[in-house]
Motif scaffolding. Sequence first.
Motif: not given
Length: 392
Positions: A108-124
């Motif tokens: 249930e961790l999705s945009f359509e289900q009301g919660e969005a997870r964002l990733h910002i790579p700092l070191i990759t």
Amino acid sequence: MIVCAKVTVFPEYALMLQEVKSASPHWDNHFNSGNYEGNWKVLPLRSIGGQNTIIPGLTANDIFADHPNLDMFPSIRKLLAAFQCTVKSVRLLNLAAGAVIKPHSDQELSFEQGEARLHIPLITNPDVAFYVQDERITMQPGECWYMNANLQHHVTNGGKTDRIHLVIDCEVNTWLRDLINSADYISRRPAYSQQQLLDMICELRNQSTLTANQLADEFEKQYDQYCPLDQILSFLQEIGLAYQLETIEEDTFLPGLKMRNGALVIDTNRLLYPGDVLHEAGHLACMPPGTRQNMNDKLEDCDMHRGGEMMAIAWSYAACIFLKIDPEIVFHPDGYKGAGQNLIQNFDAGNIIGLPLLQWYGMSYDKSTAAASGHQPFPHMISWTCLNQPFE
């Protein structure tokens, strides 16, 4: 359903990187120890009640607050203050060189289900392979990506350096919805396959309640988008292009669809867009017979097949007109790097990508050549399959 999106968020990347490199925090092992191999560590920046916990959340009623660790990263605090939505868990996640996060889903961790997870790579590094479903997502340092964590995903750090991401969980509101829907890049796919929709419609109709019938009505609208498949397959049979309906076990570039020895292999349970069948058929149709019979999924990167892509685009548009089906069935929002609508507009305006090559192969003519030869111009096709061998 959105798989991932590259959103327009501009963190002060250089400053964040400097703060991460200069800090000496205490990292904890990720709590979900059964889901990874190697070292995967967590540094909480916002947590439940601001407490020293690495669990991102347990219930919808959890109250999140800044963790003392956030004081080490003023640039991250500044970024979070600019978010015009409720920010929940915020963490730094460090996947060590050689470590693997196994396939899993965060329910249930999705945009359509009301919660969005964002990733910002700092070191990759270039050898980090991040997959959502069967799509590899390459994220560059300082970019911000929404990832549908409700879908199965897995990561391998095949490089020689650690990978550190800033991971932000947010409640979806109008601001975040607009941010994601206006993203520079969006990958979408239907939530259900044709067979799944049919099964759900049948089950809901059997329940015979008002709510079940209303939901079945909505699913039937989605199912209707698949209806052209039978028409497309009949067309392929008429023009002499071979296809085989069978189960495809492996992941393919287009789900439920691949080429094998000059024929299409189609798994109707995994196929997401019937229009993809018509586009791939165009690749086969536009190649000379000697080339076609040897075509498989991994086409050689050469002028012939790059030209074949342009011809397949024009061919599939002509097929839509001939079959009297909406071109959006082929040029859907999740294909052509989001430029499907633009391609349709260009065709409608007479700007026909791929037509010079179709004409060279003797398959269709532009207006002037058609008038001189007594044929109708594109989208009329003189021949639906290439009969010449112009590369010999």
